[in-house]
Design a protein around this motif. Structure first.
Motif, mmCIF file in Angstrom:
data_model
loop_
_atom_site.group_PDB
_atom_site.id
_atom_site.type_symbol
_atom_site.label_atom_id
_atom_site.label_comp_id
_atom_site.label_asym_id
_atom_site.label_seq_id
_atom_site.Cartn_x
_atom_site.Cartn_y
_atom_site.Cartn_z
ATOM 1 N N SER A 9 -14.535 -76.022 -31.668
ATOM 2 C CA SER A 9 -15.128 -74.721 -31.970
ATOM 3 C C SER A 9 -15.502 -73.928 -30.723
ATOM 4 O O SER A 9 -15.216 -72.734 -30.627
ATOM 5 C CB SER A 9 -16.360 -74.889 -32.868
ATOM 6 O OG SER A 9 -17.323 -75.720 -32.229
ATOM 7 N N LYS A 10 -16.145 -74.568 -29.764
ATOM 8 C CA LYS A 10 -16.621 -73.853 -28.581
ATOM 9 C C LYS A 10 -15.452 -73.337 -27.745
ATOM 10 O O LYS A 10 -15.436 -72.175 -27.318
ATOM 11 C CB LYS A 10 -17.492 -74.783 -27.732
ATOM 12 C CG LYS A 10 -18.209 -74.072 -26.580
ATOM 13 C CD LYS A 10 -19.331 -73.187 -27.083
ATOM 14 C CE LYS A 10 -20.108 -72.596 -25.925
ATOM 15 N NZ LYS A 10 -21.232 -71.766 -26.371
ATOM 16 N N GLN A 12 -12.364 -72.851 -28.715
ATOM 17 C CA GLN A 12 -11.599 -71.860 -29.463
ATOM 18 C C GLN A 12 -12.262 -70.490 -29.385
ATOM 19 O O GLN A 12 -11.584 -69.469 -29.225
ATOM 20 C CB GLN A 12 -11.447 -72.294 -30.914
ATOM 21 C CG GLN A 12 -10.408 -73.387 -31.105
ATOM 22 C CD GLN A 12 -10.234 -73.768 -32.566
ATOM 23 O OE1 GLN A 12 -11.168 -73.664 -33.367
ATOM 24 N NE2 GLN A 12 -9.054 -74.218 -32.921
ATOM 25 N N THR A 13 -13.572 -70.471 -29.488
ATOM 26 C CA THR A 13 -14.301 -69.208 -29.373
ATOM 27 C C THR A 13 -14.116 -68.599 -27.992
ATOM 28 O O THR A 13 -13.894 -67.388 -27.843
ATOM 29 C CB THR A 13 -15.797 -69.430 -29.635
ATOM 30 O OG1 THR A 13 -15.979 -69.947 -30.961
ATOM 31 C CG2 THR A 13 -16.573 -68.127 -29.502
ATOM 32 N N LEU A 16 -10.495 -67.337 -27.519
ATOM 33 C CA LEU A 16 -10.325 -66.092 -28.262
ATOM 34 C C LEU A 16 -10.973 -64.923 -27.526
ATOM 35 O O LEU A 16 -10.433 -63.806 -27.500
ATOM 36 C CB LEU A 16 -10.918 -66.228 -29.662
ATOM 37 C CG LEU A 16 -10.786 -64.992 -30.570
ATOM 38 C CD1 LEU A 16 -9.315 -64.619 -30.757
ATOM 39 C CD2 LEU A 16 -11.446 -65.251 -31.927
ATOM 40 N N GLY A 17 -12.125 -65.177 -26.901
ATOM 41 C CA GLY A 17 -12.789 -64.119 -26.138
ATOM 42 C C GLY A 17 -11.932 -63.637 -24.977
ATOM 43 O O GLY A 17 -11.817 -62.431 -24.732
ATOM 44 N N HIS A 57 -16.302 -66.220 -19.906
ATOM 45 C CA HIS A 57 -16.357 -66.938 -21.184
ATOM 46 C C HIS A 57 -16.602 -68.439 -21.010
ATOM 47 O O HIS A 57 -16.524 -69.198 -21.987
ATOM 48 C CB HIS A 57 -15.066 -66.699 -21.963
ATOM 49 C CG HIS A 57 -14.904 -65.276 -22.423
ATOM 50 N ND1 HIS A 57 -15.548 -64.773 -23.529
ATOM 51 C CD2 HIS A 57 -14.205 -64.237 -21.889
ATOM 52 C CE1 HIS A 57 -15.236 -63.498 -23.681
ATOM 53 N NE2 HIS A 57 -14.430 -63.137 -22.702
#
Length: 211
Positions: A9-10, A12-13, A16-17, A57
């Motif tokens: 999750s981390k 991927q976020t 994506l950023g 990021h």
């Protein structure tokens, strides 16, 4: 391209950023191979645009290389000792977030050199390919103005755009000073024209150079 780790999750976020940010800027094919005459996007362009975004990021990158293969081919008479070295290798690049979640991009690099730089070139090509594929880097910025109706009146450049163009006409140093002197919001507003302005500034440098 492969992905690993169950806790994604981390990262991927974060990925994506970076993708969102680089989609607004893009990396144009501003470099040119003088021997074959084609334009390309080099490792310098990838690093200059993506490095600040990776820091922003919270993504770290660790690379490793394997499957190294080197061969040499002689030019003309082997007695002259003029050889071209060909190199292929596989790079594995781990993009990790602060919580340890990560993705791994595997890309091959291939290069040739008449000196001692074939391996270094192949490593750079593998890394560049991994960056472009991992973050789906467009060859140009996603400029909303490029989708205007053809019947619309041409848009007048803003005062900021005019100032940027004036600076670019004075050369690379003048444009760099201008870019460093504007705010983050102003840079964002000019992001889709940044590569074009840098190319114009470089052209101005060449025009001003003594014959």
């Amino acid at each position: 391209m492969t992905t690993t780790q169950s806790h994604m999750s981390k990262i991927q976020t974060a990925v994506l950023g970076v993708m969102k940010d680089i989609a607004a800027i893009g990396i144009g094919k501003t470099q040119r191979n003088t021997q074959q005459g084609y334009a390309f996007r080099g490792i310098e362009a990838a690093m200059n645009e993506l490095s600040p975004l990776l820091v922003k990021h919270g993504i770290t990158v660790t690379g490793s290389y394997s499957d190294l293969s080197i061969s040499e081919r002689f030019k003309g008479d082997p007695k002259d000792g003029r050889a071209m070295r060909f190199c292929t290798l596989k790079g594995a690049f781990t993009f990790a977030a602060e919580d340890g979640s990560h993705v791994v991009a595997e890309c091959f690099g291939e290069a040739m050199d008449s000196g001692d730089k074939a391996v270094t070139k192949a490593q750079s090509i593998a890394f560049r390919t991994a960056l472009f594929q991992q973050f789906v880097v467009p060859t140009m910025a996603m400029d909303p103005e490029s989708y205007l109706d053809p019947d619309d009146e041409p848009r007048e450049p803003t005062a900021l755009e005019k100032a940027a163009r004036d600076a670019a006409k004075s050369g690379t140093e003048a444009y760099r000073t201008f870019w460093q002197g504007i705010s983050a919001d102003e840079r964002h507003a000019l992001a889709h024209q940044h590569e074009e302005m840098k190319a114009a500034a470089k052209a101005a440098d060449n025009a001003q150079a003594p014959a």
